[in-house]
Each structure stands twice: as C-alpha cells, then as structure tokens.
Design a protein around this motif. Structure first.
Motif, mmCIF file in Angstrom:
data_model
loop_
_atom_site.group_PDB
_atom_site.id
_atom_site.type_symbol
_atom_site.label_atom_id
_atom_site.label_comp_id
_atom_site.label_asym_id
_atom_site.label_seq_id
_atom_site.Cartn_x
_atom_site.Cartn_y
_atom_site.Cartn_z
ATOM 1 N N MET A 1 0.837 -1.202 0.000
ATOM 2 C CA MET A 1 0.000 0.000 0.000
ATOM 3 C C MET A 1 0.870 1.250 0.000
ATOM 4 N N SER A 161 -12.932 3.054 -1.247
ATOM 5 C CA SER A 161 -11.622 2.715 -1.797
ATOM 6 C C SER A 161 -11.758 1.601 -2.841
ATOM 7 N N PRO A 185 -6.284 1.290 2.134
ATOM 8 C CA PRO A 185 -5.410 2.248 1.432
ATOM 9 C C PRO A 185 -5.986 3.663 1.529
ATOM 10 N N TRP A 216 1.933 2.142 7.262
ATOM 11 C CA TRP A 216 1.718 1.920 5.822
ATOM 12 C C TRP A 216 3.017 1.732 5.027
#
Ligand code: 5RP
Length: 217
Positions: A1, A161, A185, A216
């Motif tokens: 991601m 998303s 994400p 992330w």
C-alpha cells in the motif's frame, strides 16, 4: 500500500494566525489546506498567499462548494489552489462543472467532501462523472456532540476505496486514530487541531508522519 500523505488543516480566523502554524510545520506536511473557516474569513487571498509561500506543496482550498461549482472552482484555481472541495450534498452538476473547470488547468483536482448525508448511489454518480477523490469527514460538530469513529466508518471508507476513489480521512483525528485505518489504502490524512493546537506543532506533525510510515510503509 502507498504511504498516505499528511495534510494540515488551517482553520484559522486570519492568514497571520495560519502562518504561526505553517512556518513551524511546512516541511513536515505534504498538503496545506486553507480551511473552510480561513476561506470564509480571508477569502481566496488566503489561498494565493499560501501557495506563493509554499509553491512546492499541494494547496487545497476547502471551499465545500454547494452550488455554482464552475464559478467557485475558477475563483480558487485562479488563486492557485491545486485542489478544491465540493460538498457531497451538492447536485451532481455542481461537481461536474467544478471538475470541468479543473480540466482547464494543469494538475488541478476536485474532491467530494463527505460530511453529513450522502449515499453510495451518489458515489456511483461521482465516479461516472470522473471524480477521483473523496474526503470522508467526521464533522467537527458531530465530533463535539460525541460521535466516535466506528466499524461503519471503516466499512464505508473501504467500500469507497474498493470503488476506486482515492480516499482522504479527516475529522478531529488524533495520532492514535491512525491505527484504526491500517488495513485500508488511505490517500491522505488531514489533521487540523491536533497539529495547530499542539504545544509543539512541528513535533506533532512529525509524529503523524512517523506513524504513517510505521503503519503503511
Ligand atoms: C472542518 C474541516 C477541517 O479542516 C478538518 O476536519 C480537519 O480539522 P480537525 O482535525 O481540526 O478536525 O474540514 O470543516
């Protein structure tokens, strides 16, 4: 991601006050938001001055346009905003006309701001219209009334998303809230008061950046 970007929201009552924050934290954030409150207090002059001061940053004018999409978009883009917001409850032609105006310039974009009532049927319409970005927003007033982040927020953010939108998340975010969104994400997180009102705004912004990289990266 991908690593989410960090946006600081300048909901100040004056440009001078907003600079008290940006002069400390501009290097630590990716996006500078001229907040709705600052847009109303100082007009598009605030956008122009912020972009002139920080030309390397994305500058968002959070105008939350509810009507007259093309005219408001033109005002903001002429003041050198990179992105603007249209409120989700606006009629689809408001978003479409703002997006059409964005296409008259290089690298401009329109976000749909999801504060208050909206539906996935509308979201299909935004997608068909070519909108790429949405802002999932727990409103300041909802937060003040005690509304917390919950599973239904996460489900809706995930669904947006999955529909292909780049999703920004905002609304009274504090550092520990970031963990809630780890599996999704997220394109941008916006923090306003938790950076502006921190004892050390630069340290607060850097903590956000560090946590984004941990979660992330
Ligand atoms: C208010 C906004 C704010 O800019 C956004 O919610 C971020 O500010 P905070 O983190 O202080 O809630 O759009 O309408």
């Amino acid at each position: 991601m991908n690593l989410p970007m960090l946006q600081v929201a300048l909901d100040n009552l004056s440009i001078a006050d907003a600079f008290q924050t940006t002069r400390l934290i501009h290097e630590a954030v990716d996006i500078i938001e001229v907040g709705t409150i600052l847009c109303l207090a100082e007009g598009m002059k605030a956008v122009k001055i912020m972009k002139a001061a920080y030309p390397e940053k994305i500058v968002l004018a959070d105008v939350k346009a509810a009507d007259a999409g093309q005219i408001i978009a033109k005002m903001a883009f002429n003041a050198h905003a990179d992105w603007i917001t249209v409120i989700g409850s606006a009629d689809l032609p408001t978003a479409e006309s703002a997006l059409q105006e964005a296409k008259n310039y290089a690298n401009k974009d329109v976000q749909i701001e999801l504060t208050g009532a909206w539906s996935f049927e509308q979201a299909e319409g935004w997608r068909r219209a070519g909108i790429k970005q949405v802002v999932y927003h727990r409103s300041r007033d909802a937060q003040a009334a005690g509304v917390n982040w919950g599973q239904s927020d996460l489900d809706k953010i995930k669904r947006l998303s999955d529909m292909g939108f780049k999703v920004t998340v905002t609304g009274g975010l504090v550092l520990k809230d970031l963990d809630l969104f780890e599996a999704i994400p997220i394109y941008v997180f916006i923090a306003g008061r938790s950076i502006r009102d921190a004892k050390d705004p630069k340290a607060a912004a850097l903590q956000f950046k560090r946590r984004l990289a941990e979660l992330w990266g």
